[in-house]
Design a protein around this motif. Structure first.
Motif, mmCIF file in Angstrom:
data_model
loop_
_atom_site.group_PDB
_atom_site.id
_atom_site.type_symbol
_atom_site.label_atom_id
_atom_site.label_comp_id
_atom_site.label_asym_id
_atom_site.label_seq_id
_atom_site.Cartn_x
_atom_site.Cartn_y
_atom_site.Cartn_z
ATOM 1 N N GLU A 193 -2.799 1.391 5.441
ATOM 2 C CA GLU A 193 -2.511 2.482 7.010
ATOM 3 C C GLU A 193 -2.902 3.571 6.749
ATOM 4 O O GLU A 193 -4.019 4.297 7.756
ATOM 5 N N GLU A 222 -7.517 4.177 7.525
ATOM 6 C CA GLU A 222 -7.435 4.170 8.655
ATOM 7 C C GLU A 222 -6.683 5.382 9.135
ATOM 8 O O GLU A 222 -7.080 5.315 10.246
ATOM 9 N N GLY A 223 -5.895 6.286 8.321
ATOM 10 C CA GLY A 223 -5.481 7.140 9.126
ATOM 11 C C GLY A 223 -4.235 7.209 9.920
ATOM 12 O O GLY A 223 -3.533 7.779 10.676
ATOM 13 N N THR A 224 -3.591 5.815 10.439
ATOM 14 C CA THR A 224 -3.069 5.603 11.459
ATOM 15 C C THR A 224 -1.456 5.445 11.542
ATOM 16 O O THR A 224 -0.942 6.206 12.116
ATOM 17 N N LYS A 274 -0.424 8.993 9.792
ATOM 18 C CA LYS A 274 0.050 10.210 10.393
ATOM 19 C C LYS A 274 -0.268 10.376 11.937
ATOM 20 O O LYS A 274 0.640 10.896 11.995
#
Ligand code: ADP
Ligand code: MG
Lengths: 286, 239
Positions: free
Chosen positions: B70, B73-75, B77
Motif C-alpha cells: 500500500e 501504491e500510495g493508497t 496517503k
C-alpha cells in the motif's frame, strides 16, 4: 478577499534530515483564487502541500485555515479539501471505477463520478484495472480522486506532469471552472505553462524559501523587457526591429515603419515566466 | 461506524483481489491433506500448532506485505486524507487480518471434524483468536513502520522469531522445562500459543490462561496507543 490559508514563518524539518527543508516561509492563499507554487524539483513544494493537508506534522510557525489554527482542526477538515498527489494513489488490482467508488464512499458530499471520469476521458476505461493504465491515465485518475468530494479547497501537486497537451488542457479547463464556481486552488508545479495559464498569484519557491509572490501580470511588468518587436518585409526579405516602449509615440523610426512598412507582426516584448524565474531566483527551473 | 464497515469491506475485497485469500486457502488445503495421512491422536497433537501459525505468523506476514504494498501504491496517503480517523484505518486492517485467520482456522477445524471427528470449544477458541490476532496485528504494524520495505520487515520478523517464537516452540516440544513457562509468557507469541493450545486440548491452567489473556490485551492496547498510532501517519506520508 478572505484568506483561505494564512501561513506565517513556517519551518519544517524531516526527522531524518540534517537541516530544515522549509525555511521560514509566509504567504496567503485567498478564497476563490488559484495560487501557484513554482519551483525546481527538490525546492520543497510537495513538502509544503503535505503540511497544509495535515499529512506532515510537527511544523513550526502558524497556519490558519479560514482563521482557525490548522492544528485545532479534526478530520472533518478532509470533508472540505480535495488532494491530488504527485504520484499515483490507486489500488492497482481494482478497476478505476472501483477505486473511485471506494474513496468517494467516505465523504458526506459526493461529486458525480461518471461526469468527472467522462470529462477526463476515462469513463470508457472504468472497468479496466489501474495496473493496466498508462502514466497519463493515472495522473487523470488522480485528478478525479481529488475532486470526489466536491471540495472547497483543491490541492494539486504537479497536476499536469506527464500529460499530453490535449489532456493537460482538459484538466486546466476543469481547474478554471472549479475556481469560477468559487473554489480555491493550491497548485504546485515546475511547469511554466501551468502557472502562466491558470494562476492568479504565483510564489517562486527555491531551496525551502519563497523568493517572490505576485501576479503573473505584475511579474511581467516588473521583470519583462519593455519593448516592441516589429517584423516586416523589405524588398521581399523578412526583417525585424525592436523599439523601447517608453516614448514610443514619439519614436520616428517606429512611426515611419508603421506608416510605410509592409508589417507582418507586432509583439510587445514577452519575457517568458521561465526567464523571469531565472532573473528573480538565479536558479533554473527543472 | 459506517466508515469502519466500508473500510473493512474494502480490505476484505482486496484480500480476494490481491489473491491473498487464495494463498491462505491453499495453505489450509495443505493442512487438510496432512490430516488425511495421520492418525486421530497425531492430528489432535499437531492441530493447535497449525492454528498458532495461522493466527500469529500468517497475520504478521499478511499485514507486513499489505502495508508495504500500500505504501508503494500510495493508497495509505489518499485514505488518510479522507475524513476517516487513524483509529478506524488501523481497526479495519486488524479486523480483516483476524477475519482471514478465522477463515483458515475454520477450514482447519472443519477438516479435523470431518476427517477425525475431533471437536473442541469453538467459542473459547474464537475469543482467544481475537486476542492473539489483535496482538500480532499490533506487532506486525510495529515491524512494518520500522522497516523500509517488505524484505527489511522480514528480516526484523526473523529477529523477533528468534527471540520470541523459537523458545516457545522449544517449550511446546518439551525441550525447555515447564518451570520456565512464566518467563516465556512475556513472549506474545507464547502467550497466544498457551491460549490456543488450552482451547484446543481442553486442558487449562486457569491462572496462566487468565494472565496470558490479560497480558495480551494490555500489550495490544499499549502497542497501538503508544507505538503504532503516533508514527503510523508520519510513516504513511513518506514516499
Ligand atoms: N520523507 C523525507 N525525508 C527526508 N527528506 C525528504 C523527504 N521527502 C522529501 N525530502 C527532501 O525535501 C526536499 C524537498 O522535497 P519536495 O518537497 O518533494 O520538493 P519538490 O516537491 O519541490 O520537488 C528535497 O531535498 C527532498 O530530498
Ligand atoms: Mg514535488
Amino acid at each position: 478577499m478572505k484568506p483561505a490559508f494564512t501561513v506565517e514563518n513556517l519551518n519544517f524539518k524531516y526527522p531524518t534530515a540534517k537541516e530544515d527543508t522549509i525555511k521560514g516561509i509566509s504567504f496567503e492563499v485567498f478564497e476563490g483564487e488559484i495560487f501557484g507554487l513554482l519551483g525546481p524539483s527538490g525546492a520543497g513544494k510537495s513538502t509544503i502541500q503535505k503540511i497544509l493537508i495535515k499529512l506532515l506534522e510537527g511544523y513550526r510557525g502558524t497556519i490558519k485555515y479560514f482563521g482557525r489554527d490548522l492544528n485545532s482542526l479534526d478530520n472533518s477538515y478532509y470533508e472540505e479539501i480535495g488532494v491530488g498527489f504527485e504520484v499515483p494513489v490507486h489500488f492497482s488490482k481494482l478497476t478505476a471505477l472501483e477505486n473511485m467508488k471506494f474513496f468517494s464512499g467516505f465523504y458526506k458530499s459526493r461529486a458525480n463520478i461518471q461526469e468527472l471520469m467522462e470529462r477526463v476521458g476515462l469513463w470508457e476505461y472504468r472497468d479496466v484495472k489501474v495496473a493496466e493504465f498508462s502514466k497519463g491515465m493515472k495522473v487523470r485518475l488522480n485528478f478525479v480522486r481529488a475532486m470526489l468530494n466536491s471540495p472547497r479547497v483543491l490541492f494539486l501537486d504537479e497536476v499536469t506532469n506527464g500529460l499530453d497537451p490535449n489532456n493537460a488542457k482538459i484538466i486546466k479547463d476543469m481547474i478554471a471552472e472549479f475556481r469560477a464556481k468559487g473554489g480555491t486552488v493550491f497548485l504546485t508545479t515546475h511547469l511554466m505553462n501551468d502557472v502562466e495559464q491558470l494562476c492568479d498569484r504565483i510564489a517562486f519557491c527555491v531551496n525551502g524559501r519563497l523568493v517572490e509572490t505576485s501576479t503573473p501580470r505584475d511579474l511581467k511588468l516588473k521583470y519583462g523587457k519593455r519593448e516592441v518587436k516589429v517584423e516586416y518585409r523589405d524588398n521581399g526579405n523578412l526583417k525585424s526591429a525592436l523599439f523601447p516602449l517608453d516614448g514610443i509615440g514619439f519614436n520616428e523610426e517606429f512611426q515611419t515603419l508603421l506608416k510605410f512598412g509592409k508589417i507582418e507582426t507586432i509583439h510587445s516584448g514577452e519575457t517568458s515566466m521561465e526567464e523571469i524565474f531565472i532573473i528573480v531566483t538565479g536558479v533554473e527551473l527543472k | 461506524m459506517r466508515g469502519l464497515v466500508k473500510l473493512t469491506a474494502g480490505e476484505l475485497k482486496r484480500l480476494a483481489r490481491y489473491k491473498i485469500l487464495a494463498a491462505s486457502l491453499a495453505t489450509s488445503i495443505l493442512w487438510i491433506i496432512l490430516f488425511l495421512f495421520i492418525s486421530k491422536s497425531e492430528a489432535a497433537e499437531i492441530a493447535p500448532h497449525l492454528i498458532i501459525i495461522d493466527v500469529t505468523a500468517m497475520s504478521v506476514l499478511l499485514i507486513g506485505a499489505s502495508h508495504h504494498l500500500e505504501k508503494q501504491e500510495g493508497t495509505l496517503k489518499t485514505i488518510i486524507v479522507t475524513p476517516l480517523s487513524l483509529g478506524q484505518i488501523l481497526t479495519a486492517k486488524t479486523l480483516s487480518s483476524i477475519a482471514l485467520s478465522i477463515q483458515s482456522v475454520a477450514v482447519t477445524c472443519a477438516a479435523l471434524y470431518f476427517i477425525h471427528k475431533i471437536t473442541f470449544n469453538y467459542i473459547l477458541l474464537l475469543f482467544f483468536i481475537l486476542i492473539a490476532g489483535a496482538s500480532h496485528a499490533a506487532i506486525a504494524f510495529l515491524l512494518s513502520i520500522r522497516s523500509r520495505d517488505f524484505t527489511t520487515m522480514l528480516a526484523l520478523y526473523a529477529g523477533y522469531m528468534f527471540v520470541f517464537t523459537i523458545p516457545s516452540f522449544l517449550f511446546n516440544f518439551g525441550i525447555i522445562q515447564a518451570k520456565f513457562e512464566w518467563l516465556l509468557m512475556l513472549s506474545p507469541t507464547h502467550s497466544s500459543s498457551r491460549l490456543i493450545i488450552s482451547a484446543v486440548s481442553g486442558e487449562y491452567d486457569y491462572t496462566l490462561v487468565t494472565i496470558g489473556a490479560l497480558y495480551l490485551i494490555l500489550l495490544t492496547a499499549a502497542l497501538f496507543r503508544l507505538v503504532v498510532y503516533p508514527i503510523f501517519k508520519d510513516n504513511a506520508a513518506r514516499g
